[in-house]
Enzyme design. Structure first.
Site, PDB file in Angstrom:
ATOM      1  N   SER A 159      -3.737  66.955  10.537  1.00  0.00           N
ATOM      2  CA  SER A 159      -3.174  65.772  11.169  1.00  0.00           C
ATOM      3  C   SER A 159      -4.274  64.976  11.871  1.00  0.00           C
ATOM      4  O   SER A 159      -5.274  64.618  11.245  1.00  0.00           O
ATOM      5  CB  SER A 159      -2.064  66.208  12.143  1.00  0.00           C
ATOM      6  OG  SER A 159      -1.361  65.103  12.651  1.00  0.00           O
ATOM      7  N   ASP A 324       6.029  66.538   3.768  1.00  0.00           N
ATOM      8  CA  ASP A 324       5.462  65.817   4.909  1.00  0.00           C
ATOM      9  C   ASP A 324       5.735  64.327   4.735  1.00  0.00           C
ATOM     10  O   ASP A 324       5.034  63.636   4.009  1.00  0.00           O
ATOM     11  CB  ASP A 324       3.955  66.084   5.000  1.00  0.00           C
ATOM     12  CG  ASP A 324       3.299  65.438   6.210  1.00  0.00           C
ATOM     13  OD1 ASP A 324       3.989  64.697   6.948  1.00  0.00           O
ATOM     14  OD2 ASP A 324       2.096  65.662   6.421  1.00  0.00           O
ATOM     15  N   HIS A 357       5.621  67.886   8.278  1.00  0.00           N
ATOM     16  CA  HIS A 357       4.243  67.660   8.722  1.00  0.00           C
ATOM     17  C   HIS A 357       3.631  68.921   9.332  1.00  0.00           C
ATOM     18  O   HIS A 357       2.425  69.163   9.199  1.00  0.00           O
ATOM     19  CB  HIS A 357       4.218  66.518   9.731  1.00  0.00           C
ATOM     20  CG  HIS A 357       2.844  66.121  10.175  1.00  0.00           C
ATOM     21  ND1 HIS A 357       1.875  65.696   9.294  1.00  0.00           N
ATOM     22  CD2 HIS A 357       2.257  66.108  11.406  1.00  0.00           C
ATOM     23  CE1 HIS A 357       0.756  65.428   9.951  1.00  0.00           C
ATOM     24  NE2 HIS A 357       0.964  65.680  11.233  1.00  0.00           N
TER      25      HIS A 357
END
Length: 380
Positions: A159, A324, A357
């Site tokens: 991320s 995601d 995610h």
């Protein structure tokens, strides 16, 4: 926070954070200058004589330097990537010297808005400057130099941490061997910026925010932090993951026709929000979400990401996850295309995982096997 400490046989065990002070001013991308600052970090494994086996772990929004192991005074406080990093694990601390660092502007020991501003003798508060991914990389590079590390065998992250890993290869191309870019995007979409703005509005409109100077009032904008965290959790999970974990289960077994907690998902979100508001700093949250919004390496190259990564030299492992929806696989493929345009060494994996995610944090055998094989292939 896990319920119990992991088995010591496959963990780095008890760890101790380290603080280092920097007196050389750091000019930020905004033009502001940090006259001095502290960084808190942890290390796992042993740096070899050649200093060639160092791995930097870059953290995402609400994480910290505490990547693996646990603290002697709280064995439940296990590092956020402990399933990946340790003896015999995919990032093997029998082979690698791993460093986790709390970024500048953080609230876990590094200098941030709650720290004392030496110019005033009071907390920085609203006066703490906005920081960017580029600023974090420069501070991390100074820490590496302080530790005598000229080149990392790998810089890894998921991320926002993956964005830092990518930026490392552009800012310091000769100092990175491998970049692991997991669950990332080359820049935020308008929808993602919108999510961040709603979270910031929840905080800044909290009556206890006081323009960012709530420290002087002895309060914390807990309601805003709770809402920001609840919103974030919704975006980190996939619809399938929520359905499997919570479904439409009712806590009391029947509908009560009211506005208190009834569904299990409501209970979960409120629990996560309440917990977050007890340990995370609101001013830090504002600045980290802005760093996410501002990350766009192609911006200074006319929107051309391929031109932005032209000087990079690292190997890359780019990983995305099918569920995601916040940073979809299509965004990772944008990164891959830009790297391939420059004939760089790139491995790309799109993993079918249901977690959303947060999949980059999960103990997925395919994901971990891929990282293990890649790390084992690194020359030291």
């Amino acid at each position: 926070m896990n319920a119990a400490a992991p088995n010591i046989a496959d963990s780095v065990g008890v760890v101790v954070p380290i603080d280092v002070h920097f007196d050389v001013p750091l000019r930020l991308k905004s033009g502001a200058v940090m006259p001095q600052y502290d960084l808190r970090y942890e290390t796992y494994g042993t740096l070899n004589e050649q200093r060639s086996n160092a791995v930097l772990v870059c953290h995402a929004l609400n994480a910290s330097h505490h990547v693996a192991g646990w603290y002697a005074n709280d064995p439940r406080d296990v590092g956020w990537w402990d399933n990946l990093i340790g003896p015999g694990k995919p990032v093997d601390t029998n082979r690698f010297f791993v460093i986790g660092v709390n970024n500048l502007g953080g609230c876990h020991g590094s200098t941030g808005p709650a720290s004392i501003n030496p110019a005033t003798g009071r907390p920085w508060g609203a006066d703490f400057p906005v920081v960017t991914v580029e600023d974090w990389v420069e501070a991390q590079a100074r820490l590496a130099t302080h530790l005598g590390i000229e080149r990392f065998a790998a810089v890894i992250g998921g991320s926002l941490g993956a964005m830092q890993a990518l930026q490392w290869t552009m800012s310091h191309p000769d100092r990175v061997g491998l970049a692991l870019v997991s669950a990332a995007a080359p820049k935020l979409s308008a929808q993602n910026i919108a999510f961040n703005e709603v979270a910031r509005q929840a905080i800044t409109t909290d009556p206890d925010f006081h323009g960012g100077n709530y420290y002087a009032h002895g309060v914390v904008p807990r309601r805003g932090l709770r809402l920001a965290r609840m919103l974030g959790h919704i975006t980190y999970l996939s619809d399938d993951a929520m359905a499997e974990k919570f479904g439409r289960e009712l806590r009391g077994g029947e509908i009560k026709f009211g506005f208190d907690v009834e569904f299990e998902i409501e209970s979960y979100l409120r629990y996560q929000g309440d917990k977050f508001s007890t340990y995370f700093d609101a001013n830090t949250y504002l600045r980290i979400t802005k760093a996410l919004d501002y990350f766009d390496p192609a911006l200074e190259h006319g929107g051309n990401l391929s031109a932005a990564v032209k000087g990079a030299k690292a190997r890359y492992l780019v990983v995305s996850f099918t569920s995601d929806w916040r940073f979809s696989p299509a965004r990772s493929r944008e990164i891959v295309k830009a790297l391939l345009d420059n004939r760089l060494d790139v491995t790309y994996a799109e993993i079918d995982a249901p977690h959303g995610h947060d999949a980059f944090l999960m103990d997925d055998p395919r994901y971990h096997s891929l990282i293990r094989a890649t790390m084992e292939s690194l020359p030291l």
